[in-house]
Each structure stands twice: as structure tokens, then as C-alpha cells.
Design an enzyme around this catalytic site. Structure first.
Site, mmCIF file in Angstrom:
data_model
loop_
_atom_site.group_PDB
_atom_site.id
_atom_site.type_symbol
_atom_site.label_atom_id
_atom_site.label_comp_id
_atom_site.label_asym_id
_atom_site.label_seq_id
_atom_site.Cartn_x
_atom_site.Cartn_y
_atom_site.Cartn_z
ATOM 1 N N GLU A 26 -58.927 51.557 35.820
ATOM 2 C CA GLU A 26 -58.606 50.744 37.016
ATOM 3 C C GLU A 26 -58.884 51.502 38.310
ATOM 4 O O GLU A 26 -59.199 50.901 39.337
ATOM 5 C CB GLU A 26 -57.132 50.328 36.979
ATOM 6 C CG GLU A 26 -56.206 51.543 36.992
ATOM 7 C CD GLU A 26 -54.724 51.241 36.957
ATOM 8 O OE1 GLU A 26 -54.332 50.075 37.040
ATOM 9 O OE2 GLU A 26 -53.958 52.215 36.832
ATOM 10 N N MET A 64 -55.683 51.259 32.197
ATOM 11 C CA MET A 64 -54.931 51.941 33.254
ATOM 12 C C MET A 64 -55.514 53.326 33.524
ATOM 13 O O MET A 64 -56.280 53.861 32.721
ATOM 14 C CB MET A 64 -53.455 52.024 32.883
ATOM 15 C CG MET A 64 -52.750 50.704 33.105
ATOM 16 S SD MET A 64 -50.988 50.814 32.905
ATOM 17 C CE MET A 64 -50.487 49.211 33.521
ATOM 18 N N ASP A 91 -50.539 57.788 32.567
ATOM 19 C CA ASP A 91 -51.895 58.208 32.939
ATOM 20 C C ASP A 91 -52.187 59.653 32.515
ATOM 21 O O ASP A 91 -53.343 60.074 32.563
ATOM 22 C CB ASP A 91 -52.089 58.079 34.452
ATOM 23 C CG ASP A 91 -52.035 56.639 34.937
ATOM 24 O OD1 ASP A 91 -51.962 55.734 34.085
ATOM 25 O OD2 ASP A 91 -52.071 56.419 36.162
HETATM 26 O O1 F6P Z 1 -49.201 55.118 37.319
HETATM 27 C C1 F6P Z 1 -48.994 54.462 36.143
HETATM 28 C C2 F6P Z 1 -49.507 53.065 36.164
HETATM 29 O O2 F6P Z 1 -49.399 52.585 34.858
HETATM 30 C C3 F6P Z 1 -50.904 52.907 36.714
HETATM 31 O O3 F6P Z 1 -51.904 53.176 35.771
HETATM 32 C C4 F6P Z 1 -50.873 51.504 37.231
HETATM 33 O O4 F6P Z 1 -51.736 51.360 38.327
HETATM 34 C C5 F6P Z 1 -49.471 51.321 37.679
HETATM 35 O O5 F6P Z 1 -48.696 52.224 36.975
HETATM 36 C C6 F6P Z 1 -48.983 49.914 37.495
HETATM 37 O O6 F6P Z 1 -47.670 49.822 37.952
HETATM 38 P P1 F6P Z 1 -46.818 48.474 38.038
HETATM 39 O O7 F6P Z 1 -45.827 48.525 36.935
HETATM 40 O O8 F6P Z 1 -46.178 48.543 39.375
HETATM 41 O O9 F6P Z 1 -47.741 47.311 37.904
#
Ligand code: F6P
Length: 358
Positions: free
Chosen positions: A233, A180, A138
Site C-alpha cells: 500500500e 499492507m 508491517d
Molecule cells: O501500520 C500498520 C497498518 O496495518 C498499515 O499497514 C495500514 O496502513 C494501517 O495500519 C491501517 O490502519 P487502520 O486500522 O487505521 O485502517
């Protein structure tokens, strides 16, 4: 001399480049490197690890994911719910210390986001020499101008938008693309501009649906019958919160679903046929871009340098084209958000992109 490294939190392209940098720089100093598997979990006795031998590192630069495995759950999760900090139980910390002592590891490199670096700080406060390498796709840590993985994610978004434009144009549709970006809209902003989006919705800029619908109507009036909307998101619904897919008490809530919501709403308001597409983990997978390989390798080399200088409790940081370091404590406390009046947002507005706020 022997040092350890682990990757923790979500994966992102460039993690293997960090390992490559660490192992290469350590070998030059005659140090051995042990890689712990599956994040901090690998520290639990008897220790789940592999020896990272320099001659075996050829080829990992271009590999996505992490050869060590990672997790954003488990015994060491320091960020829970909505950004709350949890203290790691003392018996777990003692177990981690015992493993490192047994393996005669002098210092530990923690490659992770704010949650993992917070865990790293807790270990540090308990007497373990820790050095941090920031990792967030991010790109939202205040202490570093850029993190590896972000450029690869943006490239994936741009590639997807290039493809989605052609189908949206063919069908004269509105296409909503969810990307994301939990707290910050960097991926949506950079990917959206570079991919020719017409509307970008991000957590930092409050939008309303009337403005989004108007942007579509204005394009229609100009004979432009397809519209590309990119939504982060973590963008907040008007007067509300981010859309959550799954709430969790033991880790951060899972976001997702705003793309579908926006698509349904604009279809209803404009009468335009609308589709939504969530890019999700496509943005995290695959081979890193050249920039991310280079940044990752530079971060890895710098982490070894920090250990050499005994600058424990510090984190590698990228500032003004130079890799430096900052205290982890300072680094984890501040999020780097998109400034609504920044030059890059103004650039987007200047080329006609709407943020749904006017
Ligand atoms: O924080 C990084 C991130 O890629 C976010 O953008 C996203 O909400 C989250 O991780 C998704 O994580 P996971 O791998 O648990 O689905």
C-alpha cells in the site's frame, strides 16, 4: 504489586498471546495485572479496565484481535499526519498519572508501534514507569528483528495468492494484489515470494510502469498468460508519493488505492484483462500463527522480567532468535526498511520476480 497493560494502535494477531505471557509471568511473582481498555484512552479517569485473572486466560492465545480493545486515535495520539510527532497535552498526562496512582499500579506495559511507544516515552518522561512491547504488522521497527503479527499477515497473503493464482490462470488475467506495508515492503516481499508472485512493488524500490508492463509482455511471449503482481500500500507511484485514501490531521494518513491504480495502468499498457484485489484488514484479523503465539507470549514474559529488573524505558526486542531489550528512545527513532540489495531481494530476482525497476 500490581502492574498495568494496554494495547495501542492497530490490532494484530498475537496481541492476546502477549497478554497471556504477561499475566502468566506476573502470577508466578504474585503480581496482579490490570488491563486498560481501548489503548491509552482507558487511562482517563475514572479508568476503563479489567482485572486480568490468570485462570481466565485459557483460550486467548488463539484469539485474534485483542481482548482489551485498541485505538490509533484519541487523546494520546503521538504520531500525526505524515510521521509528525505531537506532544500529549499535560492535563491528559496528569489524568493518566492520577488513574495509575489511584489503582496503585507500579508499572505500565505499553504494547504498540512507534506511535504508541512514543506516547509511552512521553509518559515515562513525566514520571510513569513504562516498559514497551513492539507491535507492528508491517515488521518495520529497526530495534527488533521481528514482531508478532507479521507471520500471520504473510500467511494470509500467501493463502490469498494461492487462491488468486487459480482464478487468474483460468481467465489468463493479470491480478494485482494490494497488501499492507506503510513504509516498508516486508509483507509484500515475503508474501509475494512465498505466494509465487511475478512482480512485487514496494516503497523501498522505485518502479516504473514500462518495466512492469514489460514483465507481463515477457511472460506472454513465453506462453504464460497470467501474471500476479503484489503491491505494498505504501509503494510510491513513479516520481510521486504513496496513494492516500484519506488525509488526517489527528492521526496518520490512511493509505490505499495503489492496487487499483496499478491495475488500470497495466491494463491500458498491455491490453491484458486485469483485476485488482485489496487484502486490507484480512491481514490483521483472525487467529495468530504458531510463530506469532510463541513470539507474543515470549515478549509478554520478557516485559514482566523488565519490570522485575526495573528496566523502565526499555522495550522488548527480538534479536538472533533471542528475546532481549533495547531503550525505547532508540527503538522508535529508526524504521527497518527492506534493503534493495539484500539477500532476500536477490533471491526474489534470482527466481525471476521483477521489482519494476529494470
Ligand atoms: O501500520 C500498520 C497498518 O496495518 C498499515 O499497514 C495500514 O496502513 C494501517 O495500519 C491501517 O490502519 P487502520 O486500522 O487505521 O485502517
Amino acid at each position: 504489586m500490581r502492574i498495568g497493560i494496554l494495547n495501542s494502535g492497530g490490532d494484530c494477531p498475537g496481541l492476546n498471546a502477549v497478554i497471556y505471557g504477561v499475566v502468566g509471568a506476573a502470577a508466578k511473582l504474585g503480581w496482579e495485572v490490570i488491563g486498560f481498555r481501548d489503548g491509552f484512552e482507558g487511562l482517563l479517569p475514572p479508568g476503563d479496565y479489567i482485572m486480568l485473572e490468570p485462570e481466565k486466560m485459557a483460550g486467548i492465545l488463539k484469539q485474534g484481535g485483542t481482548i482489551l480493545g485498541t485505538t490509533n486515535k484519541g487523546h494520546f495520539a503521538a504520531k500525526v499526519g505524515e510521521g509528525n510527532v505531537a506532544e500529549i497535552p499535560q492535563d491528559i498526562i496528569e489524568k493518566a498519572k492520577a488513574t495509575l496512582k489511584l489503582l496503585e499500579i507500579r508499572a505500565l506495559i505499553v504494547v504498540g508501534g512507534d506511535g504508541s511507544l512514543t506516547t509511552g516515552m512521553q509518559l515515562m518522561r513525566n514520571g510513569l514507569p513504562v516498559v514497551g512491547v513492539p507491535k507492528t504488522i508491517d515488521n518495520d521497527l529497526a530495534a527488533t528483528a521481528m514482531t508478532f503479527g507479521f507471520d500471520s499477515a504473510v500467511s494470509t497473503v500467501v493463502d490469498a495468492l494461492d487462491r488468486l493464482h487459480t482464478t487468474a490462470d483460468s481467465h489468463k488475467r493479470v491480478m494485482v494484489v494490494e497488501v499492507m506495508g506503510r513504509n516498508a515492503g516486508w509483507i509484500a516481499l515475503w508474501g509475494g515470494i512465498a505466494g509465487g508472485a511475478h512482480v512485487i512493488l514496494i516503497p523501498e524500490i522505485e518502479f516504473n510502469f514500462e518495466n512492469v508492463a514489460n514483465a507481463i509482455r515477457q511472460r506472454e511471449a513465453q506462453g504464460l498468460h497470467s501474471t500476479m503482481i503484489v503491491v505494498a500500500e505504501g509503494a510510491h507511484l513513479p516520481g510521486g508519493d504513496a496513494v492516500t485514501k484519506e488525509k488526517s490531521a489527528s492521526s496518520e494518513h490512511r493509505l490505499g488505492g495503489i492496487g487499483d491504480y496499478v491495475a488500470a495502468k497495466v491494463a491500458e499498457m498491455t491490453g491484458k484483462e486485469t483485476r485488482s484485489c485489496t487484502l486490507g484488514h484480512l491481514q490483521r484479523g483472525g487467529s495468530p500463527t504458531a510463530l506469532d503465539r510463541l513470539l507474543g507470549a515470549r515478549f509478554g514474559v520478557k516485559a514482566v522480567k523488565l519490570i522485575e529488573e526495573a528496566k523502565y524505558g526499555h522495550m522488548v526486542s527480538y534479536q538472533a532468535y533471542h528475546v532481549d531489550s533495547v531503550p525505547i528512545e532508540e527503538a522508535v527513532s529508526a524504521c527497518r526498511l527492506v534493503e534493495p540489495d539484500s539477500e532476500v531481494v536477490q533471491t526474489a530476482r534470482a527466481v525471476g520476480i521483477s521489482f519494476g525497476d529494470k
